[in-house]
Enzyme design. Sequence first.
Site, PDB file in Angstrom:
ATOM      1  NE  ARG A   1      -4.064  -2.071   1.953  1.00  0.00           N
ATOM      2  CZ  ARG A   1      -5.116  -2.220   2.720  1.00  0.00           C
ATOM      3  NH1 ARG A   1      -5.311  -1.389   3.729  1.00  0.00           N
ATOM      4  NH2 ARG A   1      -5.979  -3.193   2.506  1.00  0.00           N
TER       5      ARG A   1
ATOM      6  CG  ASP B   1     -14.008   5.134   7.547  1.00  0.00           C
ATOM      7  OD1 ASP B   1     -14.631   4.062   7.541  1.00  0.00           O
ATOM      8  OD2 ASP B   1     -12.771   5.192   7.415  1.00  0.00           O
TER       9      ASP B   1
END
Length: 279
Positions: free
Chosen positions: A41, A152
């Site tokens: 990532r 979030d």
Amino acid sequence: MHKSFQSVEITDKEFEQFTRLIYQLTGIHMTEKKRQLVVSRLGKRLKFYGMSSFSQYYDLLTSETGQLAEIPEFINQITTNKTDFFREAHHFEFIRSTMIPDLVSRGVTNIRFWSAGCSTGEEPYTLAITLSQVLEELKASSRVDLKILATDLDTNVLRHTLGGVYQESKLGPISQDLRKKFFAKTPEGSYAVNARLRQILTVRRLNLIAPFPFKKGFNGIFCRNVLIYFQQDDRKQIVARMREHLRPGGILFLGHSESLLADTRGFKNLGNTIYQRVD
């Protein structure tokens, strides 16, 4: 020339630096098992900047400029966002058949839910559909003020939630009748959530290890498949603070893999990872 993205390896020291930074910023605990995930990532950010080592990227993140500009993208890369409409459907059935009829029968006119770790919005919109449907069935829509907070840490998924547009493949669990009622088909063939559902949601960025900025309590909190990314002490603290922000008798919904992970003292286990606050 810079090394290709595929050839960049992370040293033990670099991995330790990043896991410490990830924990400091998000509370997420990255073990050695997550090493390849971190490389994969964050490697995308190395490629973006044309960097040849993870140390260069770490130096950027810890610089004054990087802290402002790159940290949000760094967090977005690290967080995991797996979700579906009507995932773990028994939770929504409990809301439909038990929880909301009870609240309405007791004359509650202000109903509040929190979707913590809302990802791309499927969970809070499923909540909005379920709650709207049951209140309509109970002929209580006009006298109940319904709101859902969706939070979030990842700013990318929050943008998706705010947009409320989904590919048809994501709507599999949603019947044709519900699609007609709550979605509008776009010229591109996607489905956009209608204004009725959007008005129910408030979308905010929130880090669960930071203090919760809420003044009023919730009837229900969804925190599903989120706690698994935290260490035990942090999980206990998050669950304890969520309990404080539940109204008396309020319900905490956890993910199927989290029933034994969270410290559920102060709750009554109703089964199927559904917990009720007890005082």
